[in-house]
Design an enzyme around this catalytic site. Structure first.
Site, PDB file in Angstrom:
ATOM      1  CG  HIS A   1      43.010  40.948  43.969  1.00 59.77           C
ATOM      2  ND1 HIS A   1      42.439  41.989  44.667  1.00 59.77           N
ATOM      3  CD2 HIS A   1      44.296  40.866  44.418  1.00 59.77           C
ATOM      4  CE1 HIS A   1      43.328  42.520  45.477  1.00 59.77           C
ATOM      5  NE2 HIS A   1      44.468  41.850  45.351  1.00 59.77           N
TER       6      HIS A   1
ATOM      7  CG  HIS B   1      52.289  40.430  50.103  1.00 58.57           C
ATOM      8  ND1 HIS B   1      51.663  41.449  50.778  1.00 58.57           N
ATOM      9  CD2 HIS B   1      51.431  40.060  49.111  1.00 58.57           C
ATOM     10  CE1 HIS B   1      50.485  41.696  50.209  1.00 58.57           C
ATOM     11  NE2 HIS B   1      50.320  40.858  49.194  1.00 58.57           N
TER      12      HIS B   1
ATOM     13  CG  HIS C   1      51.556  41.199  43.734  1.00 59.63           C
ATOM     14  ND1 HIS C   1      51.594  42.381  43.047  1.00 59.63           N
ATOM     15  CD2 HIS C   1      51.037  41.490  44.965  1.00 59.63           C
ATOM     16  CE1 HIS C   1      51.113  43.353  43.818  1.00 59.63           C
ATOM     17  NE2 HIS C   1      50.778  42.840  44.980  1.00 59.63           N
TER      18      HIS C   1
END
Length: 217
Positions: free
Chosen positions: A58, A167, A64
């Site tokens: 993915h 992230h 996110h």
């Protein structure tokens, strides 16, 4: 007479997705039922599926990890398509440090980098000890022009991380990410990556059918 070009080899780097596919703890697993089946009154089979968009291979959207980030349906597709390099850093520890990938980095580094950490990617079970990117490694790759990073684990951050430092690096540096790739059979080297996310207008991620194609010689 037109000469025949040799067919370029393709590696499917997507894990199988089915009702037993492991997911990050707390995520919605893949579920499927038949909404219609072929019968005298129905000419087709039609399934209904329910899943987290993080199931299988993915692409994460900025949304996110950033409350103000783009949804996956709005991101530029260019990072998900084009030359990439597969680098092996197998069983090197919990974080991929620069020293683990430096052997395969040079001035010709493509703008997409996929790192293999497993000898065999555990497609059948969740791995709480998954390997992740060290934030400094993300920084150095971005400084070399990399626009997308990928990994054969479920996250570019450790499974128990609450700060998601890698992230947050890709958020700040505007990189894209692919997770849950299967790189078991892929030698180190350069390929063409094709891993387009679905146009899920409001979603925080999307499944992809990720493949690598051999580059023409």
């Amino acid at each position: 007479m037109r000469s025949l070009q040799p067919q370029l080899r393709i590696w499917d780097i997507s894990p199988p997705v089915h009702e037993g596919t492991p997911v990050f703890p707390g995520d919605t697993p893949y579920q499927q039922r038949w909404a219609a089946t072929i019968s005298p009154d129905c000419p087709v089979n039609v399934s209904e599926i329910k899943l987290s968009p993080h199931v299988g291979a993915h692409a994460d959207a900025p949304l996110h990890y950033d409350p103000e980030g783009q949804t996956i349906g709005l991101v530029d597709l260019a990072p998900f398509l084009g030359p990439c390099r597969v680098i092996h850093a197998i069983a090197r520890g919990p974080l991929i440090e620069w020293e683990h990938i430096a052997h395969a980095v040079d001035s010709q580094l493509p703008p997409r980098v996929l790192v293999r950490t497993y000898t065999t990617m555990p497609v059948g079970h969740w791995d709480p000890q998954l390997a992740a990117y060290a934030p400094a490694t993300v920084e150095r790759l971005a400084a070399m022009g990399v626009k997308l990073i990928g990994i054969d684990t479920a996250s570019i951050d450790p499974a128990d991380s609450k700060t998601l430092e890698s992230h947050q690096r890709i958020r700040r540096l505007d990189l894209r990410v692919l997770e849950n790739l299967v790189l078991d059979d892929v030698p180190e080297g350069d390929y063409e990556l094709i891993a387009l996310p679905l146009k899920l207008v409001n979603a925080d991620a999307s499944p992809v059918r990720a493949v690598l194609r051999e580059l023409p010689r």
